[in-house]
Design an enzyme around this catalytic site. Structure first.
Site, PDB file in Angstrom:
ATOM      1  N   ARG A 179       1.268  -1.400   0.397  1.00  0.00           N
ATOM      2  CA  ARG A 179       0.078  -0.150  -0.218  1.00  0.00           C
ATOM      3  C   ARG A 179       1.075   1.340  -0.177  1.00  0.00           C
ATOM      4  O   ARG A 179       0.620   2.034   0.046  1.00  0.00           O
ATOM      5  CB  ARG A 179      -1.320   0.121   1.525  1.00  0.00           C
ATOM      6  CG  ARG A 179      -2.053   0.824   1.445  1.00  0.00           C
ATOM      7  CD  ARG A 179      -3.308   0.848   2.366  1.00  0.00           C
ATOM      8  NE  ARG A 179      -2.608   0.351   3.428  1.00  0.00           N
ATOM      9  CZ  ARG A 179      -1.682   1.319   5.061  1.00  0.00           C
ATOM     10  NH1 ARG A 179      -0.919   2.159   4.688  1.00  0.00           N
ATOM     11  NH2 ARG A 179      -1.591  -0.166   5.560  1.00  0.00           N
ATOM     12  N   TYR A 220     -15.286  21.445  -8.988  1.00  0.00           N
ATOM     13  CA  TYR A 220     -15.547  19.819  -9.598  1.00  0.00           C
ATOM     14  C   TYR A 220     -17.412  19.806  -8.573  1.00  0.00           C
ATOM     15  O   TYR A 220     -17.037  19.578  -7.275  1.00  0.00           O
ATOM     16  CB  TYR A 220     -14.728  19.433  -8.937  1.00  0.00           C
ATOM     17  CG  TYR A 220     -14.503  17.982  -9.677  1.00  0.00           C
ATOM     18  CD1 TYR A 220     -15.206  17.412 -11.293  1.00  0.00           C
ATOM     19  CD2 TYR A 220     -14.430  16.597  -9.017  1.00  0.00           C
ATOM     20  CE1 TYR A 220     -15.935  16.209 -11.120  1.00  0.00           C
ATOM     21  CE2 TYR A 220     -14.733  15.276  -9.315  1.00  0.00           C
ATOM     22  CZ  TYR A 220     -15.169  14.528 -10.669  1.00  0.00           C
ATOM     23  OH  TYR A 220     -15.417  14.026 -11.032  1.00  0.00           O
ATOM     24  N   ASP A 269      -6.677  22.357  -8.041  1.00  0.00           N
ATOM     25  CA  ASP A 269      -6.858  20.766  -9.012  1.00  0.00           C
ATOM     26  C   ASP A 269      -6.504  22.007 -10.701  1.00  0.00           C
ATOM     27  O   ASP A 269      -6.903  22.510 -11.489  1.00  0.00           O
ATOM     28  CB  ASP A 269      -8.484  21.041  -8.978  1.00  0.00           C
ATOM     29  CG  ASP A 269      -9.470  19.623  -9.746  1.00  0.00           C
ATOM     30  OD1 ASP A 269      -8.548  19.451 -11.080  1.00  0.00           O
ATOM     31  OD2 ASP A 269     -10.048  18.859  -9.147  1.00  0.00           O
ATOM     32  N   LYS A 307      -7.655  11.503 -15.966  1.00  0.00           N
ATOM     33  CA  LYS A 307      -8.443  12.106 -17.205  1.00  0.00           C
ATOM     34  C   LYS A 307      -7.174  11.727 -18.288  1.00  0.00           C
ATOM     35  O   LYS A 307      -6.794  11.073 -19.374  1.00  0.00           O
ATOM     36  CB  LYS A 307      -8.809  13.548 -17.163  1.00  0.00           C
ATOM     37  CG  LYS A 307      -9.621  14.029 -16.090  1.00  0.00           C
ATOM     38  CD  LYS A 307     -11.487  13.211 -16.189  1.00  0.00           C
ATOM     39  CE  LYS A 307     -11.698  13.564 -15.720  1.00  0.00           C
ATOM     40  NZ  LYS A 307     -11.987  12.582 -14.742  1.00  0.00           N
TER      41      LYS A 307
END
Length: 395
Positions: A58, A111, A183, A208
């Site tokens: 992890r 967003y 962002d 994206k």
């Protein structure tokens, strides 16, 4: 080294893996140690927080480290961390710096899922938020309170594409001891360098343009040196990570991001200019157009534009006509997300959840839709839009 060259030759060291060009995919949960001394030495290295150490799956593998280091280099930041999605990057970057009783400032054009997190999870944690007009610039100074700890920016804004004066906002925030998070998904680090403009933490939906093929979900958080330990501690404590196969897909996509973005930009500008001349269109919200809101700031701070922008139709078209227009698009598929090779369309409400100020484009009065312009031939995409627009006149 030029960015295009770095993407091809600077990600990972093939010599480490016997000459293999791409970093291998490590599927790992447990990592074993040679002895106690080895485990303790790696533990100290992990605590130091400045080196890449295999400790537990992890917390990273060589596959993870290769992508994280490449993204930090591209953004001009200190270090990067991968998380499960773009939304996880946004929420983790906020949570790392807030506690009960704090106040934050958030762009009114943020967003939607980030806004939902602020209005629900943060509210339950007794963390208050004020949404600010994305065009406020240095005027944001008047909104700070003694307990304001963070400013969350997004430029251009989701759907309405206002460009924010990030340096002015950062200057006001830093004068009051607040952290600035941005962002940077729309521009990517290829077209905007957040840390050169005063940002402390940059987040992206790697889903994206980094992945670029609509087949993996991932977020990335990049920090400056001052914020690195705080973000890293929260991300590790929250159990955030990205799976190895998704990391591989992002590494693959990163190799071609520069050439893909060139095509997205070229196609996007061509369609934006064509749409701006159409009688059915009231306004095109593309920062690269000279008459778009924030164009001067975009020209000052950005080095390019991606393929995402919005269109406001002239008033007077019925809902039935608008639905027929959307439904008759063939190459522009109706779907969430963006940043892949394919073109997409998504209708939206111009006023949406805005509370600080209505977007300037709302004055146009018509229906709105967002386009992600993909890698198809621009002539075919224009033909697709032209054929669908005939439905507006027929209804």
């Amino acid at each position: 080294m030029a960015t295009d060259t770095y993407l091809l030759h600077g990600i990972g060291d093939a010599a480490e893996f016997g000459g293999i060009v791409n970093p291998p995919v490590y599927h790992a949960s447990t990592v074993t140690f040679r002895n106690l001394a080895d485990m303790e030495a790696r533990g100290r290295a992990i605590d130091a927080a400045d080196t890449d150490v295999m400790w537990y799956g992890r917390k990273g593998t060589p596959t993870t480290f290769a992508l994280q280091n490449a993204l930090a280099h591209l953004e001009g930041g200190y270090r990067s961390l991968l998380v499960s999605s773009g939304l996880a990057a946004c929420t983790s970057a906020i949570m790392a710096f807030v506690k009960a009783g704090d106040h934050i400032l958030v762009s009114d054009s943020v967003y939607g899922p980030t806004r939902h997190f602020v209005d629900t999870v943060l509210a339950r944690c007794n963390i208050s938020a004020t949404y600010y007009d994305p065009c406020i610039g240095a005027g944001i100074a008047s909104l700070f309170r003694p307990n304001t700890t963070l400013v969350f920016t997004e430029s251009p804004g989701s759907q309405t594409f206002e460009i924010q004066d990030i340096p002015a906002i950062a200057q006001a925030a830093h004068a009051r001891g607040a952290v600035v998070v941005m962002d940077n998904t729309w521009a990517t680090p290829l077209y905007f360098k957040p840390f050169e403009h005063g940002v402390d933490v940059s987040v992206q939906a790697a889903t994206k343009y980094i992945v670029g093929h609509s087949d993996a979900l991932m977020g990335v958080i990049t920090t400056n040196q001052a914020t690195w330990r705080t973000v890293r501690e929260y991300v590790f404590a929250a159990g955030q990570h990205a799976g190895p196969d998704d990391v591989y897909l992002a590494l693959r996509g990163l190799r071609t991001m520069a050439v893909r973005l060139e095509r997205h930009q070229r196609n996007g500008l061509a369609l934006a200019q064509w749409l701006a001349q159409r009688p059915e269109v009231a306004q095109v919200l593309h920062p690269g157009l000279p008459d778009a809101p924030g164009h001067a700031l975009w020209k000052r701070d950005f080095t390019g534009a991606s393929g995402l922008f919005s269109v406001v139709l002239a008033p007077g078209f019925s809902d039935h006509a608008f639905r027929a227009f959307i439904d008759h698009l063939a190459l522009f598929r109706l779907g969430f997300s963006w940043g892949g090779f394919e073109s997409l369309v998504m209708p939206f409400d111009l006023r949406g959840e805005r509370t600080a100020a209505p977007p300037p484009a709302a004055a146009a009065g018509g229906q709105a839709f967002r386009l992600h312009v993909g890698l198809e031939a621009k002539e075919d995409l224009i033909d697709d839009l032209a054929m669908a627009m005939r439905q507006l006149a027929r209804q």
